[in-house]
Structures are given as C-alpha cells and as structure tokens.
Design a protein around this motif. Structure first.
Motif, mmCIF file in Angstrom:
data_model
loop_
_atom_site.group_PDB
_atom_site.id
_atom_site.type_symbol
_atom_site.label_atom_id
_atom_site.label_comp_id
_atom_site.label_asym_id
_atom_site.label_seq_id
_atom_site.Cartn_x
_atom_site.Cartn_y
_atom_site.Cartn_z
ATOM 1 N N ALA A 475 5.914 -0.089 8.149
ATOM 2 C CA ALA A 475 5.789 -1.489 8.569
ATOM 3 C C ALA A 475 6.964 -1.842 9.468
ATOM 4 C CB ALA A 475 5.745 -2.421 7.357
ATOM 5 N N ARG A 476 6.762 -2.830 10.334
ATOM 6 C CA ARG A 476 7.814 -3.311 11.228
ATOM 7 C C ARG A 476 7.855 -4.824 11.152
ATOM 8 N NH1 ARG A 476 7.125 -0.920 17.094
ATOM 9 N NH2 ARG A 476 9.110 -2.040 17.301
ATOM 10 N N ARG A 479 8.096 -9.869 8.020
ATOM 11 C CA ARG A 479 6.842 -10.356 7.427
ATOM 12 C C ARG A 479 5.896 -9.199 7.114
ATOM 13 N NH1 ARG A 479 4.389 -15.257 7.006
ATOM 14 N NH2 ARG A 479 2.137 -15.199 6.630
ATOM 15 N N GLU A 480 5.763 -8.285 8.035
ATOM 16 C CA GLU A 480 4.883 -7.141 7.814
ATOM 17 C C GLU A 480 5.401 -6.275 6.677
ATOM 18 O OE1 GLU A 480 3.221 -3.249 10.270
ATOM 19 O OE2 GLU A 480 3.919 -5.027 11.377
ATOM 20 N N VAL A 481 6.726 -6.135 6.578
ATOM 21 C CA VAL A 481 7.313 -5.356 5.497
ATOM 22 C C VAL A 481 6.994 -5.985 4.142
ATOM 23 C CG1 VAL A 481 9.488 -4.670 4.420
ATOM 24 C CG2 VAL A 481 9.157 -4.344 6.865
ATOM 25 N N GLU A 483 4.540 -8.021 3.386
ATOM 26 C CA GLU A 483 3.108 -7.890 3.111
ATOM 27 C C GLU A 483 2.776 -6.477 2.639
ATOM 28 O OE1 GLU A 483 1.407 -9.124 6.787
ATOM 29 O OE2 GLU A 483 1.382 -11.263 6.250
ATOM 30 N N ALA A 484 3.427 -5.472 3.230
ATOM 31 C CA ALA A 484 3.212 -4.088 2.784
ATOM 32 C C ALA A 484 3.733 -3.894 1.357
ATOM 33 C CB ALA A 484 3.908 -3.121 3.739
ATOM 34 N N GLU A 487 1.167 -5.431 -0.981
ATOM 35 C CA GLU A 487 -0.015 -4.586 -1.140
ATOM 36 C C GLU A 487 0.293 -3.403 -2.047
ATOM 37 O OE1 GLU A 487 -3.088 -5.295 -0.081
ATOM 38 O OE2 GLU A 487 -2.153 -7.201 0.446
#
Length: 809
Positions: A475-476, A479-481, A483-484, A487
C-alpha cells in the motif's frame, strides 16, 4: 384448449384425435417464421418519407404484442431427430437468412437517411433511431440463432449481427459461460431471486465483458497460447464492432456514433430483459461432491405463445435449448409444467413487469417458491442460495452453509464483505480446520483441530509476528495503508470467529488472539500516521495506551476502542496536530471493522501533560463515575521517545490503586453494588454480562483491598483470581471456582454476541445453534450447559457475597 396437444414423455404428441406419435415438420410450417421480415418495409418507408410513416414500425410491434396473446399458444412438439439436411428445414433456415439480409439493408439505409435526408426533421430522425433500437432486439435474437449453427460462416455472420448492437462478446459469454454455468452464481445472465432488473442490468452487462475476456484467456492458456494471440476471438469482436462504429462516424460523425450507441443500448436492454425473465430465481443445486447438478428443463422458464415463437425463432422454448444447444430452432421442444416452470404471461406482458421491481417480485417470487417446493421438496431452507455471499463466492458454499446454520451475524459480515470468505479457503485456515475422517474418531479429530488452532493463534501468531506481517502490506499513502491494515484485521478476525463457530476455539481462547490483532493493527496505524506526519523534532515522549476490554486483553466482537493519548514534554501545537491525526487514523481503522466497534469518548481532549503521574490521570478522568474501573485495564500499544514511559504509566496506575481515600470510597461503592446473575430457563446475553460484572466487582475489591501486592495490579481478571488464591487472600477452591465461572461467562457472552441474539428460546433454537453454544462453553450438550449455568450463577454469587460479607475489604 382441447385442440392444443399436451406433451408426454419421449416427445410424443397426443393430438385431439387421440393419435400418438412424433410429428415431422412441413415446409408450410416455416411460413410464419417469415413474418418478422414484414417490419422492414415499415422502417424503410419511415426513413424514406418521415411524417406519419414513422408510426408504421411502432404500430407493427404494438399489434404484434397484442396479437401474441390473441393467437394463443402452441405446445405441440415435432420429431427432434429430423435431419438438418431435410428439405423442410431449409425453408426454416431461409427464414433466418432472409431476415438477416433484410436487416443489414434496412439498417444501413435507414441510418444513412437520418443524417443525409434533408427532408427529415431532427425529431423524425430520433424516431427512426428508436425504431432501429426496437428492431435491434430481433437482430440479437437472430444472431443468437446463428452463433449456435454448425458452419463457421453462419457463426461469423452471427458475430457480425451481434456487433451491429455493440455486443459481439455475447458469443463467447453465451456459449461458454451461460450454457455451462446457467442457474449458478458464476453465470451473470441467471438472475437470483430478489435481484431487481435495475440491479441486474449493469451487473450482467459489465460481467459479460469481463467473463468473455477471462474465458478466452483461459481457453488460450489451455492451448499454451498467450492472450494476445491472433486467434483470440476478442480481437475479431473488436474489429467487427469497429466496422459498425466507423460506418456510423462516416455517415453522421460524432452524432452518428451517439445514434449508433443509442440503438445498441436499446437492443442490449431488451436482450437482458428477456435473459432476466428466462432464468429469474431458478438455481441449480450444489451436490455433495462440490459440483452442480446437471442442467435440466426446470432451470429455465417456459412459455408457448405462437407469435413470439415466430418472431424470435422459438426463443420461448428456452428450456429445451439449454439441454440441446445445437438443436435447430424449429426442432426445439416445448417443456410442460412437469418439466419446467411456466411464465404467467407473454414476453411483452412480463416485460412490463420487469421495469417495476415491486410488481415483478409480487408476481414471480411466489412462483419461484412454488418451483422450489415442486422440484426440490427435500430442501426446506434456501437462505444459503439466496445469500449475497454465495453469489459472490460460490466456491465457498460449504463454509457459507455452516455459517448460515450457526451465526446470522457472521453471514451478515460475509454478505457485506464477501472477500472475507477468501480467507477461509487459504492454507492458514484450512491447515487448522482439518477435514473430517483423518483421525480414529470424531473426538480425536476435534481435539486435534482445537490444539492446532490454539497453538497457532496464541503462540505462533503473537503481536510481534503480526506487526511484521502488517509492515509489508502492499500500500502507498497513509489512508491506503490504514485501509489495508483494516482489511488484514477483518480477514484474521473473521477466521477466528469461524474457528469459534466450528468449535476449534472458545471465545476466551479467541479473545487472546483478537486482542493481539487489535494491538498490532492499532500500533501499525499509529506508526503509519506518525511516519506520514514527519515531525521535525520531538522534545518529549509520546505514548498511546488501550483501556477497557482491549486494554485487558479480552477483545471480542465489537470491542470498544478506548485509549489514552499521552505526551510528556513542553506544550507544542505540532503534537496536538499529531494527536488529531492519530484520532482520524483510528477512526478510519474502526470504520467497518469486524473487531473494533468505535472510538469511545471522542470528545475527550487528548493528553498533553508535562509529567506523567497519578494526578494527571485523575484530572483526565475527573468526570468518570468509576476511575478505578477505567484505569485498571491498561496496555501500551505505541510509544516514541523515552523507553521507560511504560513503567512510569504502571507506577502512576499503582499510585491510584493504593490511594487510601480513593480506595475506601471505591470499595464502599463496589460493596454496595447490587448485581446478581439472573436465573432463567432461557439463555440470555444479559446473564453472562451480569456474571462478568460480578467477577469484575470482586476483582476490583481484591485489587483495592490488597494494593500492596503488585501482582494484583494487572488487567486480566483470571490472573488476579489465580494470584489471590495462591497467596491465600481467598480460599484456593473458591479462586478455582471463580476462575471457572469467569471463563464460562466470557465464553457464553462471546458466543451469544457472535450469534447476535440477545435472547435464546431453547425450544425454538436450531440443533446446530444449540450445539455451537454448548461447544463454545465446552459443554457436552445444551442441557448440560443450562444446568452448568444455573449452578454457576448460584454458587458464584453465593461465594462472592460470602467473601465480601466476611470483610474481604
């Protein structure tokens, strides 16, 4: 209706004279199939003259709809073994060829007229485009007939017909996907019960392109060819579609492309409307070997109106088409009520219902239920087949079936996030959930599964290992990190909940692993935020600690995220900004989180203190109704700066616990509490909750009454009780009994929360749920569990009250 024959097995026909035998086609029977050609003169006249002539194509189609029911039905069958080289069949083939030739001529002429005829107004051109859109449905139907032909030339022409409506990939999807997976979630054309047409339309059209690409890719792979190989028919589809769009651009430029796209959209909507009607709610059953039952006539809706069969080349005999896909349309057999379900109206009448989901469901859902009862009387519960999770992950059918039988709350999770089921198909889960039959007996198998799951989740997967896994998530961006991370957390939590459902772990055993997941994910979230914020300098120490169940290592479903934000150093605006980012990051982590429900006390000001001590803690919790209950379970999850801050937090916690004045007041409050476990014939979540509260009350009294014993200043109630027994603060037997009660209440509370029912009526609960509850509490059966609960509630309450009355405090 006595003149209309009734179908008997073996394709024999019983006519009005009582004569039995297979009928053969005659050339005269082909004449009605030339009727669709009659629409072309109306379209050409409309394009040539405009004005009132524009009514012609629409009146033709309207009258056809009205005459459909007026002309009645035709259920007579012919000999399906008639050779396709027979002279009679040539006339039926000619009917299709004439229509195809007429369509190409009419389409090209009428489309060109819209843009080059100076006498046509804009509104007239629009009506011509709409009339071509209405005819496009017939083009798709003729194309469908031709793609099932045996000669390559006919199949290629069928593709070109499909391309004239921008839908040539239907060739691959229909032949290799729809005919293979009809009545299963793997077929986007088969609409499940409860899905509206407006939900079905974009899904089925979108899946058409994706399924075509995947299918052709896999076919080439089996031939050891790359997906870019020239034999991939997708390139042929693109070229043929490009030819039509080039023609549209050549004739009308950008508006020509828009007009052609409009015609295509109308045709595709009509095609999907019929597809929706032909298979709505009809599902093939999963067999014990994991495969689907063979395709049967019962998996398509049947109908027998004459005119629709003439116009659409016996498309209403769709059930037989799925059994014999290569059978020529005049030889298709009508499937009666005992073979296939019957639509309650003509295609045009049902089409009107399709656009109104409420009316459609009111009409069709009872018929689907009748179909289920008639053809599958042995199946009484269709909830698995109707679930969103099954549609999204059909290969996880067995797991979904187990969840449906045991835990409505888990199936709600799976319906909302079907990708969670993927975790149940990984080796991480399957290696622990060993298959049945590997051991000498059922009990040995159960012990092996429980042992494997416990060792893996409580020893191998500790917080350090989890942090290591989270550090390499792809992830980058912060926010994406996060969310990962969420999950990943959801995937692991769902696996643990499933282990509880299967009896591989008790809720208490799972809570240890879930607490580790919570700590690891919160730490990784805070680390990601901190790294992204990039403080230029840090003149102090930062720490974040968990409180409540998470702090005490007793996390389970819907664990409340309550924490302390601590900064020891000079006040700094950048630190306050960092804490706000921490809060936002944790809020993002807690959204749709299967373990963490929410952030508690969201309005509380983050800590910004210069010295970490008991007074600072008291000031932060000055409005707390019970400071000792708030601060006793605490666990540090993130710190930057001084390494010894964790120990100083524990020291501040101890200072609070040994405060004489606070102790006296708190103990008096705890002693005066009136809590008792409800004795009832019904399993209640409140029963377990009250039991947990009673144990908690005793533990707090022990901690305050013996605050000089540092081993009691721990968040884990079991450790406190065990230590108190070992040191003689309470009788060893009493300590052991209360430990057992603690485990029982936590297991009961956890399993009932997982099932998501606050109250269980034992008489109405399914045997599967009863067994699951008993297994989670390590009881033989529900009767033994009920007896254990009653005895535990009585004995634990009596022992606690005895200890308190004897002056424990």
């Amino acid at each position: 209706m006595s003149e209309i024959g009734t179908v008997k097995p073996g394709f024999s026909v019983v006519n009005g004279n009582g004569e039995t035998g297979p009928a053969r086609l005659s050339s005269l029977q082909a004449l009605p199939f030339f009727l669709p050609v009659a629409i072309f003169p109306f379209v050409i006249a409309a394009a040539m003259y405009g004005g009132w002539w524009l009514i012609g194509p629409f009146m033709f189609l309207l009258l056809a709809d009205q005459l459909d029911t007026a002309l009645g039905t035709d259920v007579e069958n012919v000999n399906p073994n008639q050779s396709d080289t027979d002279h009679q069949l040539l006339w039926f083939n000619l009917a299709v060829w004439v229509w195809v030739l007429g369509y190409f001529i009419t389409f090209i002429y009428a489309f060109r007229q819209v843009f080059v005829a100076e006498h046509l107004a804009i509104w007239e051109g629009i009506l011509i485009i709409l009339s071509l859109g209405a005819v496009a449905r017939m083009a798709l139907n003729a194309g469908h007939d031709m793609i099932h032909r045996r000669t390559k030339l006919e199949r290629r022409i069928g593709e070109f017909l499909m391309a004239s409506v921008s839908f040539p990939q239907e060739v691959t999807e229909h032949v290799y996907v729809h005919h293979t997976f009809i009545g299963t979630p793997k077929d986007a054309v088969s609409a499940p019960k409860g899905q509206s047409f407006w939900d079905y339309l974009p899904r089925s059209v979108g899946r058409s392109y994706m399924d075509t690409w995947r299918t052709e890719r896999d076919r080439l792979k089996r031939r050891r060819l790359p997906v870019w190989h020239h034999s991939n028919p997708v390139w042929r589809y693109l070229v043929k579609t490009a030819i039509w769009y080039s023609f549209a651009y050549w004739v009308g430029g950008g508006m020509g492309i828009l007009a052609f796209a409009t015609i295509s959209a109308i045709g595709i909507v009509q095609l999907r409307m019929v597809d929706y009607m032909q298979h709505y709610g009809l599902q093939r059953i999963r067999l014990p070997n994991g495969r689907y039952e063979p395709v049967k006539p019962r998996h398509s809706w049947s109908i027998a109106y004459k005119l629709s069969n003439w116009f659409y080349y016996n498309a209403q005999r769709h059930a037989d088409h799925h059994i014999f896909a290569s059978r020529l349309y005049p030889l298709l057999q009508f499937s009666g009520p005992e073979q296939a379900p019957q639509l309650p109206g003509s295609y045009s009448a049902m089409g009107n219902l399709v656009f109104s989901p409420k009316r459609w469901f009111q009409t069709m859902d009872p018929l689907v239920d009748e179909w289920r009862a008639h053809f599958y009387p042995e199946i009484t519960n269709w909830s698995v087949y109707d679930s969103i999770a099954y549609r999204a992950r059909p290969d996880a059918f067995e797991e979904i079936e187990k969840i449906h039988a045991a835990s409505p709350r888990l199936i709600a999770m799976a319906d909302s996030n079907p990708h969670l089921l993927d975790g149940l198909l990984t080796r991480e889960f399957t290696d622990l959930n060993l298959p049945e039959g590997f051991g000498p007996d059922v009990e040995s198998e159960s012990l092996a599964r429980r042992g494997l799951a416990r060792v893996y989740w409580t020893h191998e997967q500790d917080v350090v290992e989890m942090k290591s896994r989270l550090s390499v998530l792809p992830a980058r961006g912060v926010r994406e990190v996060i969310e990962a991370i969420r999950e990943w957390s959801n995937d692991k939590a769902f696996q643990l909940y499933m282990h509880v459902v299967l009896g591989n772990l008790t809720p208490v055993e799972a809570s240890e692993a879930l607490s580790n997941i919570a700590e690891a994910t919160i730490n990784s979230t805070l680390s990601a935020v901190y790294e992204n914020y990039r403080l230029q300098r840090l003149d102090g120490t930062i720490m974040v600690a968990l409180l409540g169940d998470l702090g005490g290592g007793e996390a389970f479903i819907d664990a409340e995220l309550d924490m302390l934000f601590i900064y020891e150093g000079e006040p700094d605006e950048s630190i306050e900004a960092l804490f706000n980012r921490f809060r936002k990051g944790l809020q993002l982590l807690s959204q749709n989180n299967l373990l963490i429900s929410r952030i508690a006390r969201q309005n509380r000001t983050p800590w910004i203190v210069r010295t970490l001590d008991s007074n600072s803690i008291r000031s932060q919790f000055q409005h707390s109704s019970n400071l000792l209950l708030d601060i006793a379970p605490v666990r540090s999850v993130f710190s930057i700066g001084e390494a010894g801050i964790d120990e100083r937090l524990k020291h501040a916690q101890l200072e609070i616990l040994i405060d004489p004045q606070a102790n006296r007041d708190a103990v008096k409050t705890l002693v005066d509490m009136q809590t008792s476990v409800e004795e009832t014939d019904t399993l209640l979540a409140s029963t377990a909750h009250a039991g947990i509260q009673e144990i908690q009350r005793l533990v707090r009294i022990l901690q305050l009454s013996h605050s000089d014993i540092s081993q009691l200043a721990v968040p884990d109630n079991l450790v406190v009780l065990r230590t108190a027994g070992e040191k003689g603060l309470i009788p060893a037997k009493t300590a052991q009994n209360l430990e057992t009660a603690t485990v029982l209440w936590r297991n009961l509370h956890g399993i009932l929360g997982l099932i998501d029912n606050e109250k269980w009526e034992l008489d109405s609960a399914s045997n599967t749920k009863k067994l699951m509850i008993a297994t989670a509490c390590r009881a033989k059966n529900i009767d033994d569990l009920h007896s254990t609960i009653q005895d535990t509630a009585t004995n634990a309450t009596a022992e606690i009250e005895t200890l308190i009355n004897q002056g424990l405090h």
